[in-house]
Motif scaffolding. Structure first.
Motif, short mmCIF file in Angstrom:
data_model
loop_
_atom_site.label_atom_id
_atom_site.label_comp_id
_atom_site.label_asym_id
_atom_site.label_seq_id
_atom_site.Cartn_x
_atom_site.Cartn_y
_atom_site.Cartn_z
N ASP A 16 0.84 -1.20 0.00
CA ASP A 16 0.00 0.00 0.00
C ASP A 16 0.87 1.25 0.00
OD1 ASP A 16 0.88 0.43 2.62
OD2 ASP A 16 -1.07 0.01 3.54
N GLN A 17 0.25 2.40 0.21
CA GLN A 17 0.95 3.68 0.18
C GLN A 17 2.00 3.82 1.27
OE1 GLN A 17 -2.41 3.34 0.61
NE2 GLN A 17 -2.88 4.17 2.62
N ASN A 18 1.94 2.94 2.28
CA ASN A 18 2.96 2.94 3.34
C ASN A 18 3.97 1.82 3.17
OD1 ASN A 18 1.63 5.09 4.75
ND2 ASN A 18 0.09 3.58 5.33
N GLY A 19 3.85 1.04 2.10
CA GLY A 19 4.73 -0.10 1.88
C GLY A 19 4.28 -1.36 2.58
N ILE A 64 -17.93 -1.63 2.80
CA ILE A 64 -17.26 -1.96 1.54
C ILE A 64 -15.88 -1.32 1.51
CG2 ILE A 64 -17.36 -1.76 -0.98
CD1 ILE A 64 -20.44 -1.53 -0.68
N ALA A 65 -14.85 -2.15 1.35
CA ALA A 65 -13.47 -1.66 1.22
C ALA A 65 -13.25 -1.21 -0.22
CB ALA A 65 -12.49 -2.75 1.58
N VAL A 66 -12.44 -0.19 -0.40
CA VAL A 66 -12.08 0.30 -1.73
C VAL A 66 -10.56 0.24 -1.85
CG1 VAL A 66 -12.08 2.28 -3.31
CG2 VAL A 66 -14.10 1.80 -1.90
N LEU A 67 -10.09 -0.40 -2.92
CA LEU A 67 -8.66 -0.50 -3.20
C LEU A 67 -8.41 0.03 -4.61
CD1 LEU A 67 -8.02 -4.17 -2.03
CD2 LEU A 67 -7.60 -2.08 -0.71
N GLY A 68 -7.58 1.05 -4.74
CA GLY A 68 -7.15 1.53 -6.04
C GLY A 68 -5.78 0.94 -6.34
N ILE A 69 -5.59 0.49 -7.58
CA ILE A 69 -4.31 -0.13 -7.96
C ILE A 69 -3.76 0.53 -9.22
CG2 ILE A 69 -3.15 -2.26 -8.67
CD1 ILE A 69 -5.31 -3.85 -7.19
N SER A 70 -2.50 0.95 -9.13
CA SER A 70 -1.79 1.44 -10.31
C SER A 70 -0.35 0.98 -10.21
CB SER A 70 -1.86 2.97 -10.40
OG SER A 70 -0.93 3.57 -9.54
N LYS A 71 0.44 1.32 -11.21
CA LYS A 71 1.86 0.96 -11.21
C LYS A 71 2.71 1.97 -10.45
CE LYS A 71 2.07 -1.85 -15.32
NZ LYS A 71 2.93 -2.92 -14.85
N ASP A 72 2.09 3.04 -9.96
CA ASP A 72 2.85 4.03 -9.19
C ASP A 72 3.34 3.43 -7.88
OD1 ASP A 72 2.53 6.40 -10.90
OD2 ASP A 72 0.41 6.16 -10.42
N ALA A 74 4.77 3.59 -3.76
CA ALA A 74 4.18 4.01 -2.49
C ALA A 74 4.31 5.51 -2.27
CB ALA A 74 4.83 3.24 -1.33
N ALA A 75 5.44 6.10 -2.58
CA ALA A 75 5.63 7.54 -2.37
C ALA A 75 4.66 8.35 -3.21
CB ALA A 75 7.07 7.94 -2.68
N SER A 76 4.46 7.95 -4.45
CA SER A 76 3.51 8.64 -5.32
C SER A 76 2.09 8.51 -4.77
CB SER A 76 3.58 8.05 -6.74
OG SER A 76 2.61 8.65 -7.57
N HIS A 77 1.74 7.29 -4.33
CA HIS A 77 0.41 7.09 -3.74
C HIS A 77 0.21 7.95 -2.50
CE1 HIS A 77 -0.64 4.05 -6.54
NE2 HIS A 77 -0.25 2.98 -5.87
N ALA A 78 1.22 8.03 -1.65
CA ALA A 78 1.11 8.83 -0.43
C ALA A 78 0.86 10.30 -0.76
CB ALA A 78 2.36 8.66 0.43
N LYS A 79 1.55 10.82 -1.76
CA LYS A 79 1.35 12.22 -2.18
C LYS A 79 -0.06 12.41 -2.75
CE LYS A 79 6.15 13.11 -3.39
NZ LYS A 79 7.07 13.31 -4.50
N PHE A 80 -0.50 11.46 -3.56
CA PHE A 80 -1.83 11.53 -4.18
C PHE A 80 -2.92 11.52 -3.11
CE2 PHE A 80 -4.94 9.18 -7.19
CZ PHE A 80 -5.34 10.35 -7.83
N THR A 89 -7.40 2.93 0.48
CA THR A 89 -6.06 2.40 0.25
C THR A 89 -5.71 2.38 -1.24
OG1 THR A 89 -6.26 1.01 2.21
CG2 THR A 89 -4.62 0.35 0.58
N LEU A 90 -4.48 2.78 -1.54
CA LEU A 90 -3.95 2.65 -2.90
C LEU A 90 -2.82 1.64 -2.85
CD1 LEU A 90 -3.81 6.39 -4.06
CD2 LEU A 90 -5.61 4.69 -4.47
N LEU A 91 -2.82 0.74 -3.82
CA LEU A 91 -1.82 -0.32 -3.89
C LEU A 91 -0.92 -0.12 -5.09
CD1 LEU A 91 -4.11 -3.38 -3.06
CD2 LEU A 91 -2.67 -2.07 -1.50
N SER A 92 0.32 -0.54 -4.93
CA SER A 92 1.31 -0.40 -5.99
C SER A 92 1.54 -1.74 -6.68
CB SER A 92 2.63 0.10 -5.39
OG SER A 92 3.59 0.24 -6.40
#
Length: 155
Positions: A16-19, A64-72, A74-80, A89-92
């Motif tokens: 995730d955005q925190n690794g 309902i949990a929401v998970l966004g996934i991209s190739k970015d 963790a650091a990019s996700h944290a900024k976003f 949660t955003l996953l890398s």
């Protein structure tokens, strides 16, 4: 092979955005929305993330949990997340990744009639038993969360 409603959702474990590793299997027992998007902080991806943010209370109220996934990464996700106050949660799914990539398990990207590996903008609703409940391959970035809530009878 294309996924179909009723199929078991392919499991994944991604940072995730925190690794911190997050596995789909760990969320069994609740509905999960998994949405794939190309890149953090781009116009369409921002609209989609903000639509989920704006509807967050409805998702949370229904567990309902929401998970966004991209190739970015963790650091990019944290900024976003910080920039747009995203509550989910955003996953890398970056390459190389020490665990299996999710986008390969969930389908191929299609462009001009050709299929190839790449980050697609698809969304999946997974039921509490881990089965695909809804599949969206034609995503409208500014209303995807609204559509899901309506289709599930929660709007």
């Amino acid at each position: 092979m294309a996924l179909a409603i009723g199929d078991a959702a392919p499991d994944f474990t991604l940072p995730d955005q925190n690794g911190t590793p997050v596995s789909l299997e760990s969320l069994r027992g609740q509905r999960v929305v998994v949405y794939f998007y190309p890149k953090d902080d781009t116009p369409g991806c921002t609209k989609e993330a903000c639509n989920f943010r704006d509807q967050w209370s409805a998702f949370a109220d229904h567990g309902i949990a929401v998970l966004g996934i991209s190739k970015d990464g963790a650091a990019s996700h944290a900024k976003f997340i910080a920039k747009y106050t995203l509550p989910f949660t955003l996953l890398s799914d970056a390459e190389p990744c020490p665990v299996a990539t999710a986008y390969e398990s969930y389908g191929l990207k299609t462009f001009m009639g050709r299929e190839y590996m790449g980050m697609m903008r698809h969304t999946f609703v997974i039921d509490a038993e881990g089965k695909l409940e809804r599949i969206y391959t034609k995503v409208k970035a500014d209303s995807m969360a609204d559509t899901i809530l309506s289709d599930l009878g929660l709007a």
